[in-house]
Write an enzyme that holds these catalytic residues in place. Structure first.
Site, PDB file in Angstrom:
ATOM      1  N   HIS A   9     -20.445  -7.864  58.174  1.00  0.00           N
ATOM      2  CA  HIS A   9     -20.935  -6.495  58.024  1.00  0.00           C
ATOM      3  C   HIS A   9     -22.324  -6.297  58.625  1.00  0.00           C
ATOM      4  O   HIS A   9     -23.185  -5.628  58.041  1.00  0.00           O
ATOM      5  CB  HIS A   9     -20.913  -6.077  56.546  1.00  0.00           C
ATOM      6  CG  HIS A   9     -20.503  -4.644  56.354  1.00  0.00           C
ATOM      7  ND1 HIS A   9     -20.360  -4.050  55.115  1.00  0.00           N
ATOM      8  CD2 HIS A   9     -20.220  -3.669  57.253  1.00  0.00           C
ATOM      9  CE1 HIS A   9     -19.999  -2.788  55.252  1.00  0.00           C
ATOM     10  NE2 HIS A   9     -19.915  -2.529  56.547  1.00  0.00           N
TER      11      HIS A   9
ATOM     12  N   CYS B 203     -24.500  -2.597  51.156  1.00  0.00           N
ATOM     13  CA  CYS B 203     -24.056  -3.861  51.754  1.00  0.00           C
ATOM     14  C   CYS B 203     -24.858  -4.260  52.994  1.00  0.00           C
ATOM     15  O   CYS B 203     -25.423  -5.351  53.062  1.00  0.00           O
ATOM     16  CB  CYS B 203     -22.575  -3.767  52.116  1.00  0.00           C
ATOM     17  SG  CYS B 203     -21.487  -3.504  50.708  1.00  0.00           S
TER      18      CYS B 203
END
Length: 341
Positions: free
Chosen positions: A104, A54
């Site tokens: 993130h 990610c």
């Protein structure tokens, strides 16, 4: 609106592998919206996540750099707030910029995910004018977010991908006829696990569905793979409807001809292929991702260029006649996408 740079609407999912679409031949997944985008736009058939995790993907998307340059080569490493980000690049060329959803990139230096629920400071939002997001959360039905520099947590209404799509639609309506073009990025959490948390109607659709497995799933893991894929496909069906909402908003606003519309994913997932149950690994299920680009002036075709995450920023710059920063390491594939090379 001729003479003005095109808008960009960039939607990306988390853990959606390239094989899990109807247009790619997966009989399990119901993706009529993506199938239509593939028919009507440019299908980059060999798009990859070179570092299929990610945070590295997101940092490469923001900077056009490879992980060993920007430093985010595993999850929860902080991206420096002073990077020349995609928002700053397009902002210099007159764009309004917006980001909605999972971020993130703030990282967790404590090594214990300590910042995943924290407010992301404005300077770490990398220059987006409109930022409505959160560091990391996969509780899709109980998800909160922060807006710009307001430290007050707020909650998405219901399944967060639906609420995020509605917010994107509102942004499109408000900016469709303004003088400045806009860059809108929407980052969805699904179909990343937990897999059995899609809205009930979508889960019911797959509750007893026959699931065809890829031939590289070991016999001992086939039952688990089928259960996992039922939940995975339910999330995918819900997200396909999210993409439809946003694409419909572009068309209803009358700006389809002036908007580059992209759908992709940060990486795939093994889903028990090769006996593995997560991303990270350099197999097709993990590294290959969908990448669909719709802009009526480009026509429709399949394009087998090996587009990686660092290539996205320079390619969008090339398509919009924006200068590519010298800090960018990725390849500009815009001439191939235009059919000029």
């Amino acid at each position: 609106m001729s003479g003005r740079r095109p808008n960009i609407v960039f939607l990306f999912a988390d853990e959606w592998r390239a094989q899990a679409t109807g247009y790619a031949g997966d009989m399990n997944c119901q993706t009529p919206t993506l199938d239509a985008l593939a028919r009507q736009g440019v299908n980059v058939t060999h798009s990859v996540a070179g570092c299929p995790v990610c945070c590295p993907y997101r940092a490469s998307l923001m900077t056009g750099q490879y992980p060993l340059t920007h430093g985010v080569f595993i999850n929860d490493v902080e991206l420096r707030p002073d990077v020349d980000s995609i928002a700053r690049v397009f902002g210099r060329h007159g764009y309004d910029t917006a980001y909605i959803g999972k971020w993130h990139l703030y990282g967790s230096p404590d090594g214990k995910y300590g910042r995943r629920t924290a407010v992301v400071p404005r300077e770490y939002q990398l220059g987006f004018d409109y930022w409505k997001g959160f560091e990391c959360c996969h509780d899709y039905n109980n998800s909160r977010y922060f807006f710009n520099d307001d430290p007050t947590p707020r909650r998405w209404d219901g399944y967060d991908a639906f609420a995020q799509s509605d917010d994107a639609c509102q942004y499109i309506r408000e900016h469709a006829r303004q003088d400045r073009p806009f860059l809108l990025m929407v980052s969805y959490g699904p179909p990343h696990f937990p897999l059995q948390t899609a809205p009930p109607g979508y889960r019911q659709r797959y509750a007893n569905a026959e699931i065809a497995l890829r031939p590289n799933v070991p016999a001992a893991l086939r039952d688990k793979a089928r259960d996992d894929l039922r939940g995975y496909c339910a999330h995918i069906a819900a997200l396909d409807d999210c993409v439809k909402r946003v694409w419909d908003a572009v068309r209803t606003a009358g700006i389809e001809d002036d908007t580059i519309f992209v759908f992709t994913s940060d990486h795939g997932d093994m889903m028990q292929s090769q006996g593995l149950d997560t991303k990270l690994f350099p197999w097709d299920e993990s590294i290959r991702v969908p990448f669909l680009l719709h802009w009526p002036r480009l026509g429709a075709r399949e394009l087998p260029v090996p587009l990686d995450a660092p290539d996205i920023l320079p390619t969008l710059c090339g398509l919009t006649s924006c200068a590519v920063p010298r800090t960018v390491e990725g390849t500009d594939w815009s001439a191939h996408i235009r059919g000029e090379r």
